[in-house]
Design a protein around this motif. Structure first.
Motif, PDB file in Angstrom:
ATOM      1  N   GLY A  27       0.804  -1.219   0.000  1.00  0.00           N
ATOM      2  CA  GLY A  27       0.000   0.000   0.000  1.00  0.00           C
ATOM      3  C   GLY A  27       0.834   1.264   0.000  1.00  0.00           C
ATOM      4  O   GLY A  27       0.439   2.290  -0.570  1.00  0.00           O
ATOM      5  N   PHE A  28       2.011   1.218   0.630  1.00  0.00           N
ATOM      6  CA  PHE A  28       2.904   2.377   0.688  1.00  0.00           C
ATOM      7  C   PHE A  28       3.967   2.355  -0.400  1.00  0.00           C
ATOM      8  O   PHE A  28       4.949   3.114  -0.341  1.00  0.00           O
ATOM      9  CB  PHE A  28       3.569   2.458   2.061  1.00  0.00           C
ATOM     10  CG  PHE A  28       2.648   2.958   3.142  1.00  0.00           C
ATOM     11  CD1 PHE A  28       1.758   3.996   2.908  1.00  0.00           C
ATOM     12  CD2 PHE A  28       2.666   2.380   4.405  1.00  0.00           C
ATOM     13  CE1 PHE A  28       0.920   4.463   3.903  1.00  0.00           C
ATOM     14  CE2 PHE A  28       1.822   2.838   5.413  1.00  0.00           C
ATOM     15  CZ  PHE A  28       0.946   3.884   5.160  1.00  0.00           C
ATOM     16  N   LEU A  29       3.772   1.485  -1.404  1.00  0.00           N
ATOM     17  CA  LEU A  29       4.669   1.389  -2.567  1.00  0.00           C
ATOM     18  C   LEU A  29       6.103   1.070  -2.159  1.00  0.00           C
ATOM     19  O   LEU A  29       7.069   1.542  -2.756  1.00  0.00           O
ATOM     20  CB  LEU A  29       4.621   2.684  -3.394  1.00  0.00           C
ATOM     21  CG  LEU A  29       3.251   3.067  -3.971  1.00  0.00           C
ATOM     22  CD1 LEU A  29       3.357   4.334  -4.803  1.00  0.00           C
ATOM     23  CD2 LEU A  29       2.668   1.929  -4.792  1.00  0.00           C
ATOM     24  N   GLN A  30       6.238   0.248  -1.122  1.00  0.00           N
ATOM     25  CA  GLN A  30       7.528  -0.263  -0.692  1.00  0.00           C
ATOM     26  C   GLN A  30       7.686  -1.701  -1.205  1.00  0.00           C
ATOM     27  O   GLN A  30       6.697  -2.355  -1.532  1.00  0.00           O
ATOM     28  CB  GLN A  30       7.623  -0.251   0.835  1.00  0.00           C
ATOM     29  CG  GLN A  30       7.447   1.118   1.447  1.00  0.00           C
ATOM     30  CD  GLN A  30       8.529   2.085   1.025  1.00  0.00           C
ATOM     31  OE1 GLN A  30       9.715   1.762   1.068  1.00  0.00           O
ATOM     32  NE2 GLN A  30       8.130   3.280   0.598  1.00  0.00           N
ATOM     33  N   ALA A  36      13.250  -9.957   7.710  1.00  0.00           N
ATOM     34  CA  ALA A  36      13.008 -10.520   9.038  1.00  0.00           C
ATOM     35  C   ALA A  36      13.276  -9.503  10.136  1.00  0.00           C
ATOM     36  O   ALA A  36      12.511  -9.391  11.109  1.00  0.00           O
ATOM     37  CB  ALA A  36      13.870 -11.767   9.239  1.00  0.00           C
ATOM     38  N   GLU A  37      14.360  -8.740  10.013  1.00  0.00           N
ATOM     39  CA  GLU A  37      14.692  -7.733  11.030  1.00  0.00           C
ATOM     40  C   GLU A  37      13.602  -6.671  11.111  1.00  0.00           C
ATOM     41  O   GLU A  37      13.194  -6.237  12.191  1.00  0.00           O
ATOM     42  CB  GLU A  37      16.034  -7.077  10.700  1.00  0.00           C
ATOM     43  CG  GLU A  37      16.454  -6.005  11.702  1.00  0.00           C
ATOM     44  CD  GLU A  37      17.699  -5.256  11.259  1.00  0.00           C
ATOM     45  OE1 GLU A  37      18.230  -4.492  12.076  1.00  0.00           O
ATOM     46  OE2 GLU A  37      18.118  -5.424  10.095  1.00  0.00           O
ATOM     47  N   GLN A  38      13.102  -6.250   9.953  1.00  0.00           N
ATOM     48  CA  GLN A  38      12.044  -5.251   9.907  1.00  0.00           C
ATOM     49  C   GLN A  38      10.759  -5.800  10.526  1.00  0.00           C
ATOM     50  O   GLN A  38      10.071  -5.109  11.289  1.00  0.00           O
ATOM     51  CB  GLN A  38      11.801  -4.839   8.457  1.00  0.00           C
ATOM     52  CG  GLN A  38      10.777  -3.725   8.272  1.00  0.00           C
ATOM     53  CD  GLN A  38      10.575  -3.397   6.808  1.00  0.00           C
ATOM     54  OE1 GLN A  38      11.005  -4.156   5.926  1.00  0.00           O
ATOM     55  NE2 GLN A  38       9.926  -2.292   6.528  1.00  0.00           N
ATOM     56  N   ALA A 210      15.644  -0.219   6.299  1.00  0.00           N
ATOM     57  CA  ALA A 210      16.822   0.366   5.648  1.00  0.00           C
ATOM     58  C   ALA A 210      18.032   0.240   6.576  1.00  0.00           C
ATOM     59  O   ALA A 210      17.878   0.225   7.797  1.00  0.00           O
ATOM     60  CB  ALA A 210      16.557   1.828   5.317  1.00  0.00           C
ATOM     61  N   PRO A 211      19.247   0.148   6.017  1.00  0.00           N
ATOM     62  CA  PRO A 211      20.433   0.055   6.873  1.00  0.00           C
ATOM     63  C   PRO A 211      20.506   1.252   7.818  1.00  0.00           C
ATOM     64  O   PRO A 211      20.277   2.394   7.416  1.00  0.00           O
ATOM     65  CB  PRO A 211      21.588   0.055   5.867  1.00  0.00           C
ATOM     66  CG  PRO A 211      20.986  -0.419   4.585  1.00  0.00           C
ATOM     67  CD  PRO A 211      19.576   0.077   4.582  1.00  0.00           C
ATOM     68  N   TRP A 212      20.849   1.001   9.075  1.00  0.00           N
ATOM     69  CA  TRP A 212      20.902   2.059  10.072  1.00  0.00           C
ATOM     70  C   TRP A 212      22.228   2.808   9.982  1.00  0.00           C
ATOM     71  O   TRP A 212      23.303   2.216   9.963  1.00  0.00           O
ATOM     72  CB  TRP A 212      20.738   1.482  11.475  1.00  0.00           C
ATOM     73  CG  TRP A 212      21.040   2.485  12.563  1.00  0.00           C
ATOM     74  CD1 TRP A 212      22.139   2.520  13.367  1.00  0.00           C
ATOM     75  CD2 TRP A 212      20.229   3.592  12.934  1.00  0.00           C
ATOM     76  NE1 TRP A 212      22.064   3.588  14.235  1.00  0.00           N
ATOM     77  CE2 TRP A 212      20.901   4.272  13.983  1.00  0.00           C
ATOM     78  CE3 TRP A 212      19.006   4.100  12.491  1.00  0.00           C
ATOM     79  CZ2 TRP A 212      20.379   5.410  14.602  1.00  0.00           C
ATOM     80  CZ3 TRP A 212      18.487   5.234  13.104  1.00  0.00           C
ATOM     81  CH2 TRP A 212      19.164   5.870  14.134  1.00  0.00           C
TER      82      TRP A 212
END
Length: 417
Positions: A27-30, A36-38, A210-212
């Protein structure tokens, strides 16, 4: 031709959480595949019964989440809020009333819990007015042309005897929550932050996937050692013909005193090589431009509606805030959702307010969404009358409402949620 199946709207289970998140990303076009981390980070926010999904068979095709929140009313009193977030409908299932069903289910539950308002940040303007929400605060972003600002780089150290130090995420998590509580107690429109909020902003949990990359954190202490301000910012590394063209972008900045705001903005505008400072989401009457010798160096790059409010209990909302003046007005509030409409007399003054049902003739007639826009003090009833959104039943009633509800400083919500 295939027959359209019935869509089931219901709270999701733990087992359905991965599919719900896939629909959320879609829905957010991602990218639809959720790492897994997310997923683990998002699961920390999962509250049974507060995440809704619309299911076409076993596939999740729409998402909706709400959570407990406190919103600061005018005068500093926190009110219970139903914070709405993660609202999506998959492109293949739009225009089928799925958001309407999820919203109705959630707002009814919030009303039953005794929440005074519901809140959200609207990605699109036209959607939420039909559910009784109104835009109640405004957000402004400035871009500062540092060389033009006129600051003397030799005076980057706070002039009031305070100091600024760069700190790490551990220090932010230790000192930030208390500092934010001081801000939100004094700032109408500010909302509560959970422990998780600070973990996401310091890399302990990775909600986005995204990478931190750790930002810089600047901490301001007054001359007596009191923590009064903090900012998170990032810088890029851009040069042209051996000349620096770097930008410092502010993620968030808290200042609980004017001295703290001045010190932090002057610091950000004095960093070597930084030619541009982007302010992030600020109040439309923020001090920033006028903390610079040349306020024109700060140009507005974004100004738009921000926090939307849906009043669930008119009496509780109007009685929760303070009033600098004294007055009385009868309001006829229309609520298409059937949650809190009707006619009420507001009697208000510096010593408190009462809002009771009445059969007296109305002075002002308005929709519950327009009352939400007025409640935090940012909108004008006179202006809404001119726009045809509010109707005066008694001449001059809009001015009476403005004298009661408008505030000397504008409400502001620093957060996205």
């Amino acid at each position: 031709m295939s027959r359209r199946t019935e869509i089931d709207v219901r709270p999701i289970t733990e087992a359905e959480f991965p599919d719900w998140n896939r629909a959320l990303n879609t829905g957010f076009l991602q990218p639809p595949l959720v790492a897994a981390e997310q997923l683990d980070a998002r699961r920390l926010e999962f509250v049974p019964g507060r995440s809704l999904g619309a299911f076409d068979g076993e596939r999740c095709v729409a998402t909706f989440r709400s959570f407990d929140q406190e919103l600061t009313a005018v005068g500093g009193r926190p009110v219970r809020a139903d914070a709405v977030s993660n609202v999506t409908v998959t492109p293949t299932h739009r225009r089928r009333g799925l958001l309407t069903r999820m919203m109705a289910q959630d707002l009814a539950a919030a009303k039953e819990r005794g929440d005074v308002v519901a809140t959200l940040i609207a990605a699109e303007y036209p959607i939420y007015g039909r559910y009784g929400f109104g835009p109640a605060t405004t957000m402004t972003e400035w871009t500062v042309d540092v060389p033009r600002a006129g600051l003397d780089p030799r005076r980057a150290v706070p002039e009031d005897g305070g100091r600024i130090d760069l700190v790490d995420g551990d220090e932010v998590r230790r000192l930030g929550p208390g500092l934010h509580e001081r801000l939100r107690r004094a700032q109408p429109g500010a909302v509560s932050r959970t422990e998780r909020w600070w973990e996401y902003r310091t890399g302990v949990a990775n909600f986005s996937g995204a990478p931190w990359t750790e930002p810089y954190y600047a901490l301001y202490r007054s001359a007596d050692g009191e923590v009064e301000g903090m900012a998170s910012y990032r810088t890029d590394d851009r040069w042209d013909a051996k000349q620096p063209l770097n930008t410092a972008t502010v993620d968030w900045l808290i200042g609980v005193t004017p001295a703290a705001e001045r010190a932090l903005w002057h610091f950000l505008c004095s960093i070597d090589w930084v030619q541009t400072v982007k302010s992030g989401w600020r109040s439309p009457d923020d001090l920033l431009p006028h903390l610079l010798p040349d306020p024109r160096a700060a140009r507005i790059t974004t100004q738009a509606d921000w926090l939307w409010v849906r009043i669930l209990d008119v009496a509780a909302a109007l009685e929760s805030r303070t009033y600098e003046g004294r007055g009385s007005v009868v309001l006829e509030v229309a609520d298409g959702g059937g949650l809190t409409g009707g006619r009420r007399r507001l009697e208000a003054g510096p010593d408190g307010a009462s809002c009771t049902r009445t059969t007296e003739s109305a002075d002002l007639a308005l929709d519950v969404g327009d009352l939400a826009a007025l409640w935090l003090g940012d909108e004008s009833a006179v202006r809404l009358t001119a726009l045809g959104r509010v109707r005066e039943e008694r001449a001059g009633a809009a001015r009476v409402v403005d004298a009661l509800l408008r505030t000397s400083r504008r409400p502001w919500c620093p957060d996205m949620f």
